[in-house]
Scaffold this motif. Structure first.
Motif, PDB file in Angstrom:
ATOM      1  N   ALA A 149      -6.068   8.201   8.763  1.00 21.91           N
ATOM      2  CA  ALA A 149      -6.949   9.045   7.948  1.00 21.91           C
ATOM      3  C   ALA A 149      -6.138   9.802   6.902  1.00 21.91           C
TER       4      ALA A 149
ATOM      5  N   ARG B  83      -9.340  11.942  13.035  1.00 23.99           N
ATOM      6  CA  ARG B  83      -9.567  11.635  11.612  1.00 23.99           C
ATOM      7  C   ARG B  83      -9.669  12.911  10.767  1.00 23.99           C
TER       8      ARG B  83
ATOM      9  N   SER C 240     -15.570   7.019   7.589  1.00 23.31           N
ATOM     10  CA  SER C 240     -15.139   6.681   8.949  1.00 23.31           C
ATOM     11  C   SER C 240     -15.568   5.293   9.415  1.00 23.31           C
TER      12      SER C 240
ATOM     13  N   SER D 221     -12.658   2.529   6.816  1.00 21.54           N
ATOM     14  CA  SER D 221     -11.735   2.648   7.961  1.00 21.54           C
ATOM     15  C   SER D 221     -11.458   1.403   8.781  1.00 21.54           C
TER      16      SER D 221
END
Length: 335
Positions: free
Chosen positions: A168, A199, A247, A275
């Motif tokens: 992240a 994250r 995400s 992600s």
């Protein structure tokens, strides 16, 4: 003198309940008083009772069966993990019982109890945080459990994953380095440890390294819903945000489509990094720059680790951390 096998009758007698009550507890039936359920579970743990829900002809009393709890069989992220799990299970001659949990705590608990009642030799859990009841079920059983492709709120369980916090941070830094000083974090839910503890921490670290103060209004929760992500495009435009780290790939696709339908050009006017590098990242137009994860390998290593745990070769629950990277596609500007 040979030790007598522990039966449902033994448990019922020790717990001072009926055999029907013991049966309801091991099968996850909700019609049992909490205190009674706990009393039965305590006896099951004490006696190391494993309910005979599968006919076992082997002296080893192994079922050569592994339970896999998957949140959504249609999600390409979990499907890729499952492929790696299945290939290694086949190699080691284990059968798989695949269960779908729909990210629902009650259903997860029910399927987990069902798998334990079927005497699976091990369980691979995919998903996010676990309810207290599920943690208790796993702790009370002697069944090995491995978490694949995530991180949960139970550090006693073995986990195979990437370093979500560092990934992240790198994704956010990548956007900040493109002179985007307003980078949003679009996330499914902060109720999950993977997002709130890892994250989000990586996102904050990147901001701090660039001397940018963290503002909670730039963290956008979508409850994992594509339509919510699509609708957030308006909100991000209004705030003057120029980039987003997302995400989940389906949420990134929703955000991308929302921006496009609002006349915002990606990547010229807005950049996106997602992600998971699943199919979603490749079929959108523009294609999505993404953190890369060796999903097949995560699944395969999870299953291999579980075979070692089931055979008593390893007992530690240290996380297995695999490498990640970033693949540049069309949703970000070059250089």
């Amino acid at each position: 003198m040979e030790k007598q096998a522990v039966t449902i009758y033994t448990v019922a007698r020790e717990a001072r309940v009926s055999m029907a009550t013991v049966s309801r507890v091991v099968n996850g039936n909700p019609n049992v008083k909490p205190e009674t359920r706990q009393k039965v579970l305590d006896v099951i743990k004490k006696l190391n009772y494993r309910p005979n829900a599968v006919a076992r002809g082997l002296a080893s009393k192994k079922t050569t069966t592994v339970g896999v709890i998957i949140p959504s069989v249609t999600n390409p992220y979990f499907a890729e993990l499952a492929l790696g799990i299945d290939d290694i299970a086949t190699m080691y001659k284990y059968n798989i019982i695949l269960t779908n949990s729909d990210f629902n705590d009650d259903k997860i608990l029910k399927v987990a109890r069902g798998l334990l009642a079927k005497q699976v030799d091990g369980i691979i859990f995919m998903g996010h945080d676990m309810s207290a009841e599920l943690q208790q079920e796993f702790a009370a059983s002697n069944t090995p459990v491995v978490v694949a492709g995530s991180i949960v709120n139970d550090d006693k369980l073995a986990t195979v994953r990437i370093d979500y916090q560092n990934a992240a941070k790198e994704a956010t830094n990548y956007l900040l380095d493109h002179n985007d000083d307003r980078v949003a974090f679009v996330v499914s839910s902060l109720d999950y440890s993977i997002n709130s503890k890892y994250r989000l921490a990586g996102y904050k670290e990147a901001l701090a390294e660039h001397g940018i103060p963290f503002e909670s209004k730039y963290v956008i929760e979508t409850n994992g819903d594509y339509n919510r992500a699509y609708q957030q495009a308006d909100h991000l435009i209004e705030q003057g945000i120029k980039a987003a780290y997302v995400s989940d790939d389906d949420l990134a696709a929703g955000l991308l489509n929302g921006l496009t339908d609002n006349g915002v050009k990606v990547p010229d006017d807005f950049e996106i990094v997602t992600s998971n590098d699943t199919t979603y990242a490749k079929i959108t137009r523009p294609t999505l720059t993404s953190i890369t994860q060796p999903l097949y390998d995560i699944g395969a290593i999870s299953m291999r680790l579980l075979t070692k745990m089931m055979d008593g070769e390893v007992s530690d629950t240290d996380d297995v951390i695999l490498d990640h990277g970033i693949i540049e596609r069309q949703s970000t500007r070059r250089g």
